[in-house]
Design an enzyme around this catalytic site. Structure first.
Site: not given
Ligand code: NAD
Ligand code: UFG
Length: 349
Positions: A126, A150, A154
């Site tokens: 991330s 979190y 990572k």
């Molecule tokens: P998500 O929660 O929708 O998907 C993660 C999946 O992993 C879920 O289906 C959950 O049930 C499964 N899971 C969790 N722990 C497990 C375990 N121990 N064994 C088997 N399955 C397990 O999240 P996502 O948004 O699809 O994110 C996927 C990956 O990308 C995550 O590792 C997350 O940290 C990373 N990531 C997400 C974002 C974001 O904004 N969505 C940003 C950066 C990184």
């Molecule tokens: N924001 C609002 N109102 C809300 C939610 C968010 O104003 O209700 C703003 C935040 O302050 C920020 C922007 O919208 O300026 C984006 O916020 P998000 O929560 O959508 O995303 P972030 O950039 O804070 O974080 C996301 C994921 C993290 C990840 C990061 C970088 O939630 O897990 O992107 O990949 F680490």
């Protein structure tokens, strides 16, 4: 068929989209997901979109025996490890749960991969590993840090994976680890079919699902966290990337690892972002323009831990993985809205 990819966390938001793109690119997929943050229905819908059956195992990736059984039943060529917990706020309250789930699932997976002679791994990292970047755009060689539990999971996993790949090099093993660490910026949007998308539990923490839930009438009003940042309109700037572009980045990473010289060990990080920053107000206004919906909002205090600006320099992924984001902000809004409108209760509908 290009090969078989084990997708941990494949029932989740990004994982389900990656499964569609992998299958459409000619891979077969096997999913391991304990459904702790997802529903089995997402897997049914991936099958519906692609017309291909999927082998699904409702296993926890920390269970070595279960994981071993999956590797023994399928001839796995590469693994994409999405499985993990991802809520920043929750990670501050129950850090041990986050460290246990995210680190141990990765360690067990590595152990089983080694035993089963599988050495290609794509890991979901991330942009959070850049902590509070001093400038933008952010390149992969920027200093790494984390501001929450979190983010530290990572960061630690990235370090573990680098150590493991280095160890294979030092030990001159025959088929050393080849790893791509994909650092996602802000994934949004949904598949164009409107059948799979983001289905957060409870009140969303992230901007895009919050906006779409206001639009569908589930939430009253968006709070915009801070309008006094040193940005063009005072609101926070992020690099929003369409989840289908992100999913295609995983296909490119798998293609790249599968075509590497088998004797080479590698562990490289790649930014997956568009390279463009968009403010919160620009997101809200574009959503309203594209969908015709009105989004009520108010300005609120800054959210602790938020940075003013965060966007990628994606040149390394462009050059090495031959990947770049293709979809624009309008696509992100249109596809998010189609998913939200057709599935107001997510996969429960
Ligand atoms: P998500 O929660 O929708 O998907 C993660 C999946 O992993 C879920 O289906 C959950 O049930 C499964 N899971 C969790 N722990 C497990 C375990 N121990 N064994 C088997 N399955 C397990 O999240 P996502 O948004 O699809 O994110 C996927 C990956 O990308 C995550 O590792 C997350 O940290 C990373 N990531 C997400 C974002 C974001 O904004 N969505 C940003 C950066 C990184
Ligand atoms: N924001 C609002 N109102 C809300 C939610 C968010 O104003 O209700 C703003 C935040 O302050 C920020 C922007 O919208 O300026 C984006 O916020 P998000 O929560 O959508 O995303 P972030 O950039 O804070 O974080 C996301 C994921 C993290 C990840 C990061 C970088 O939630 O897990 O992107 O990949 F680490």
């Amino acid at each position: 068929m290009k090969g078989t990819v084990l997708v941990t966390g494949g029932a989740g938001y990004i994982g389900s989209h990656a499964c569609v793109e992998l299958i459409e690119a000619g891979y077969s997929v096997v999913i391991v997901d304990n459904l702790n943050n997802s529903k089995h229905e997402s897997v049914n819908r991936v099958t519906e979109i692609t017309g291909k059956p999927i082998d699904f195992y409702p296993y926890d990736a920390r269970e070595k025996q279960d994981l071993t059984e999956v590797f023994q039943h399928h001839s796995i060529d590469a693994v994409i490890h999405f499985a993990g917990l991802k809520a920043v706020g929750e990670s501050a309250k129950i850090p041990a749960y986050y460290y246990d789930n995210n680190l141990n699932s990765t360690l067990i997976l590595l152990e089983v991969m080694k035993e089963q002679n599988v050495n290609k791994l794509v890991f979901s990292s991330s942009a959070t590993v850049y902590g509070e970047p001093s400038t933008v755009p952010i390149s992969e060689d920027f200093p790494l840090s984390a501001t929450n539990a979190y983010g530290r999971t990572k960061l630690f996993i990235e370090e573990i994976l680098r150590d493991m790949a280095n160890a294979d090099k030092l030990n001159q093993v025959d088929s050393p680890l080849k790893i791509a660490l994909l650092r996602y910026f802000n994934p949004v949007g949904a598949h164009k079919s409107g059948r799979i998308g983001e289905d957060p539990n409870g009140i969303p923490n992230n901007l895009m699902p919050y906006i779409s839930q206001v639009a569908v009438g589930k939430l009253d009003k968006l709070s915009i966290f801070g309008n006094d940042y040193p940005t063009r309109d005072g609101t926070g700037v992020r690099d929003y990337i369409h989840v289908v572009d992100l999913a295609k980045g995983h296909v490119k990473a798998v293609d790249y690892l599968l075509h590497m010289d088998e004797s080479k060990s590698e562990c490289h990080a790649y930014n997956l972002g568009t390279g463009h920053g968009v403010s919160v107000l620009e997101m809200v206004n574009t959503f309203m323009q594209v969908t015709g919906q009105t989004i009520e909002y108010r300005f609120a205090e800054r959210r602790p831990g938020d940075v003013a600006e965060c966007y990628a320099n994606p040149t390394k992924a462009n050059n090495i993985l031959k990947w770049h984001a293709e979809k624009n902000l309008e696509d992100m809004m249109r596809d998010t809205w189609r998913w939200q409108k057709n599935n107001p209760k997510g996969y429960e509908d």
